[in-house]
Design a protein around this motif. Structure first.
Motif, short mmCIF file in Angstrom:
data_model
loop_
_atom_site.label_atom_id
_atom_site.label_comp_id
_atom_site.label_asym_id
_atom_site.label_seq_id
_atom_site.Cartn_x
_atom_site.Cartn_y
_atom_site.Cartn_z
N LEU A 64 0.55 -29.96 19.52
CA LEU A 64 0.62 -31.14 18.67
C LEU A 64 -0.75 -31.82 18.66
O LEU A 64 -1.53 -31.65 19.61
CB LEU A 64 1.68 -32.11 19.20
CG LEU A 64 3.13 -31.59 19.16
CD1 LEU A 64 4.07 -32.59 19.78
CD2 LEU A 64 3.57 -31.26 17.74
N THR A 187 3.05 -38.47 22.13
CA THR A 187 3.20 -37.85 20.80
C THR A 187 3.74 -38.88 19.80
O THR A 187 2.96 -39.62 19.21
CB THR A 187 4.11 -36.61 20.91
OG1 THR A 187 5.31 -36.96 21.61
CG2 THR A 187 3.42 -35.49 21.67
N CYS A 195 1.37 -36.16 16.30
CA CYS A 195 2.52 -35.24 16.21
C CYS A 195 2.23 -34.09 15.26
O CYS A 195 3.11 -33.26 15.01
CB CYS A 195 3.76 -35.96 15.70
SG CYS A 195 4.23 -37.32 16.74
#
Ligand SMILES: Cc1cc2nc3c(=O)[nH]c(=O)nc-3n(C[C@H](O)[C@H](O)[C@H](O)COP(=O)(O)OP(=O)(O)OC[C@H]3O[C@@H](n4cnc5c(N)ncnc54)[C@H](O)[C@@H]3O)c2cc1C
Length: 448
Positions: A64, A187, A195
């Motif tokens: 991510l 995140t 993300c």
């Protein structure tokens, strides 16, 4: 001068060992990397599957945008360009039971206004349901995700549970709530930019391993394959010797060792080292087929047997985490079962089932339960020249690429800091007191 010629021995060529080696080599240290196998990468690598006739990854790995250490590592080895992914954080899902499809779209910034937008959030949920996840922040160390979050809400089944299982490789009923909160904090908590999903364009080795080895060789580091460390000899406060099948290597006074082997191996090599001792499996199914161009890069599956499906150049590939229920089932049965979900998600015929390779990693990662987290050791040991690295070391993260790389970087930085302190100490020894200059006896203070 002694510090300059001293060597850092890194044992284990997984991502933790590679990250440590790359960081140390970049700082100008003399690095020797030893890997037991014939390939580096450990649990994160690609290989040729002769039966399928193409290269496969041992398991699908997703990064991510918020995985800062991993991205820094890739920048260091000049491999950022080998990643691909959408420009924004978009997560397509399908509910196999209802046939519903939706795309989760967290907005870029830190203020999560996306939860107020029905087109961006999970169907059947409200903004207040998301705010209830703040309870994770106050969770006791012994609390599990399943205990803290309301399991009866659609949001649990359609978002929190699949995220927790994927990130912690542990079922929600056993997974540490605090650790899940930490993952969310790095995140979703940092906004959509953190993300943004990223996957290797060609393969795990092409992204994480081959460029690192090339980089190490360019820096003059030594890399030895087939070097299985059998034992360590310890002095009072130092590791004195590395014992390989091919012979022993004595450590010089300023030499150091970063042990970047998996937890059970480290526990066998280092006396009285406690490590996590319960593991969780991951099953992957690689289906040889030509996916339609423009179909989603990956899809999250709710209510099926598959959990995440990834589109690759020559295959569609399924990941099932915390896969205890599948790990003992025959490959042929899994092939049928998992293809059903793939066909549904990618709108393909469910028959015939394409050729597939089923990969079962029984000890994929340690179980991220509260009890197991207490067993994670720190990087420092009681031996002054020995540091530990690996996804099992206390990083504050689950066993992931990000955790492994962070542990490797941390071990390297500790060594560099010690080296700097030692050099400073030497510099103090060699520095010339004012009085000496004045009386013209400066040379006497210069060390050989
Ligand atoms: C199927 C699967 C899917 C995964 N999916 C994801 C994902 O989507 N996202 C994510 O972030 N993470 C994922 N992970 C986790 C991630 O791959 C690991 O956390 C990470 O690769 C661990 O790296 P490591 O260096 O700590 O350990 P390892 O990769 O285990 O490396 C240790 C190395 O040490 C070597 N070694 C062992 N014993 C000796 C010895 N005695 N002497 C010398 N060398 C030795 C081994 O051969 C190995 O190369 C997944 C893991 C698996 C298995």
């Amino acid at each position: 001068m002694r510090g300059m010629s001293s060597a850092v021995h890194v044992v284990g060529g997984g991502l933790a060992g590679l990250a440590a080696a790359v960081e140390l080599a970049a700082a100008g240290r003399r690095v020797k990397l030893y890997e037991a196998g014939r390939h580096a990468g450990g649990r994160c690598r690609s290989y040729l599957d002769a039966e399928l006739g193409c290269r496969v990854d041992n398991g699908n790995h997703l990064l991510l945008g918020g995985n800062k250490a991993a991205l820094r590592y890739l920048a260091r080895i000049d491999a950022l360009g080998t990643l691909e992914g959408p420009r924004e954080a978009v997560f397509p899902f399908i509910d196999i039971g209802t046939g519903e499809r939706w795309t989760l779209r967290p907005n870029r910034g830190v203020v999560p206004w996306w939860i107020a937008n029905a087109k961006r959030r999970v169907p059947g949920t409200r903004a207040t349901h998301y705010l209830a996840a703040l309870a994770l922040r106050r969770a006791e160390p012994s609390a599990t995700v399943g205990k803290v979050l309301d399991q009866h809400r659609p949001l649990f089944r359609r978002l929190w549970e699949p995220l927790a299982v994927a990130a912690l490789n542990t079922g929600a009923e056993a997974a540490s709530a605090q650790l899940f909160w930490r993952v969310l904090g790095e995140t979703l908590g940092r906004g959509g930019a953190a993300c943004r999903p990223l996957v290797p364009r060609d393969g795990l080795s092409e992204t994480f391993v081959d460029p690192a080895l090339a980089h190490l060789r360019e820096q003059g580091s030594e890399v030895r394959f087939g070097a299985l460390l059998r034992a360590l000899s310890f002095g009072t406060d130092r590791v004195a010797e590395l014992v390989f099948d091919s012979g022993s290597i004595e450590l010089g006074r300023d030499d150091s060792l970063i042990l970047a082997v998996p937890a059970p191996v480290a526990a066998r090599l280092v006396p009285a080292l406690a490590v996590p001792d319960a593991y969780s499996p991951i099953v992957n199914a690689h289906f040889r087929c030509t996916p339609q161009a423009g179909s989603p890069l990956f899809v999250g599956v709710i209510g099926g047997s598959a959990e995440w499906i990834f589109r690759k150049r020559e295959m569609l590939s399924v990941t099932v985490s915390a896969a205890d229920r599948f790990v003992d089932r025959p490959a042929q049965e899994l092939r049928q079962l998992l293809w059903f979900d793939v066909a549904e998600a990618y709108r393909l015929p469910s028959y015939p089932v394409p050729p597939a390779r089923i990969v079962k990693e029984r000890r994929a990662t340690f179980l991220a339960s509260p009890e197991q987290l207490w067993r994670r050791p720190r990087s420092q040991t009681r031996w002054e020249n020995l540091l530990l690295a690996g996804d099992y070391v206390e990083t504050g993260l689950p066993a992931t690429i990000e955790g492994a790389i962070r542990s490797g970087f941390a071990a390297a930085r500790q060594l560099l800091a010690r080296h700097d302190t030692a050099s400073e100490r030497r510099a103090v020894d060699v520095s010339v007191p004012e009085s000496s200059c004045r009386n013209g006896k400066a040379q006497q203070h210069v060390l050989p």
